[in-house]
Design an enzyme around this catalytic site. Structure first.
Site, PDB file in Angstrom:
ATOM      1  N   HIS A   9      46.958  35.817  17.219  1.00 40.94           N
ATOM      2  CA  HIS A   9      45.934  36.314  16.297  1.00 40.94           C
ATOM      3  C   HIS A   9      44.527  35.943  16.772  1.00 40.94           C
ATOM      4  O   HIS A   9      44.346  35.050  17.606  1.00 40.94           O
ATOM      5  CB  HIS A   9      46.169  35.733  14.907  1.00 40.94           C
ATOM      6  N   ARG A  58      45.991  35.485   8.902  1.00 40.65           N
ATOM      7  CA  ARG A  58      45.300  35.689  10.185  1.00 40.65           C
ATOM      8  C   ARG A  58      46.050  36.670  11.090  1.00 40.65           C
ATOM      9  O   ARG A  58      45.436  37.389  11.862  1.00 40.65           O
ATOM     10  CB  ARG A  58      45.023  34.355  10.875  1.00 40.65           C
ATOM     11  N   GLU A  79      53.654  30.371  12.271  1.00 42.23           N
ATOM     12  CA  GLU A  79      53.341  29.213  13.101  1.00 42.23           C
ATOM     13  C   GLU A  79      54.226  28.031  12.720  1.00 42.23           C
ATOM     14  O   GLU A  79      54.718  27.937  11.594  1.00 42.23           O
ATOM     15  CB  GLU A  79      51.861  28.837  12.953  1.00 42.23           C
ATOM     16  N   HIS A 139      51.509  33.405  16.650  1.00 39.88           N
ATOM     17  CA  HIS A 139      50.703  32.197  16.778  1.00 39.88           C
ATOM     18  C   HIS A 139      50.963  31.501  18.112  1.00 39.88           C
ATOM     19  O   HIS A 139      52.009  31.685  18.730  1.00 39.88           O
ATOM     20  CB  HIS A 139      51.029  31.246  15.631  1.00 39.88           C
TER      21      HIS A 139
END
Length: 189
Positions: A9, A58, A79, A139
């Site tokens: 991201h 995000r 993540e 992530h």
């Protein structure tokens, strides 16, 4: 063979402050949004047919900025949970940060590498069964886990994954993979 495009991201305010985000749900900064727009032509050149993303804002904002439609949200691409370290900087954490980056330490109340590897391995197998190329908006920690599992690159031997950047793997039906591109960003850095 399916090409798997792992897109980290765009940057958040915490990325720019070097604060560890983990599962803390923070959206993109203005600079992060602009960098995603700059990377869009690189992603478009791959012509992804399937788009999957982590549930965190995000990643969802990154996919939206790319104009992705019919995005599949998959929790397994979130993540790694960093427990008590979320919101802290490497300077505050000290030497333990380097041990964590080297893959030999788990943050207090954080997710273990084994758990991250198990969920991301299953997610890769499911993603590569979709029409490819498959774009996964995810992530840095997840990308490092996938590279460790499928390419054999330990987290301690990888530079940080830029936000945003593309890492591409060619994954065969038997699960074997080859690294096609690593940490490709629109901006040098």
């Amino acid at each position: 063979m399916t090409t798997l495009l792992l897109l980290r991201h765009g940057a958040t305010e915490w990325t720019q402050l070097r604060r560890l985000q983990g599962r803390t749900d923070i959206d993109l900064s203005a600079d992060g949004r602009q960098a995603v727009r700059e990377l869009a032509p690189v992603i478009e050149a791959w012509r992804p047919r399937t788009v999957i993303c982590s549930p965190l804002s995000r990643t969802r904002s990154t996919a939206a900025l790319l104009g992705a439609r019919d995005v599949v949200v998959d929790e397994r691409w979130a993540e790694a949970g960093l427990g008590q370290w979320e919101g802290l900087t490497p300077d505050v954490i000290g030497d333990d940060y380097l041990h964590w980056r080297g893959g030999v330490l788990v943050p207090p109340l954080g997710e273990t590498p084994e758990v991250v590897t198990a969920r991301t391995t299953a997610a890769v197998h499911d993603a590569t069964a979709q029409p490819g190329p498959v774009l996964v908006v995810t992530h840095g920690g997840v990308i490092r886990a996938v590279l460790a599992q499928f390419i054999g690159l330990s987290t301690g031997r990888l530079v940080p994954v830029a936000a945003p950047s593309i890492t591409a793997l060619d994954v065969d039906p038997d699960g074997s993979a080859r690294l096609r591109a690593l940490n490709v960003a629109a901006r040098p850095g």
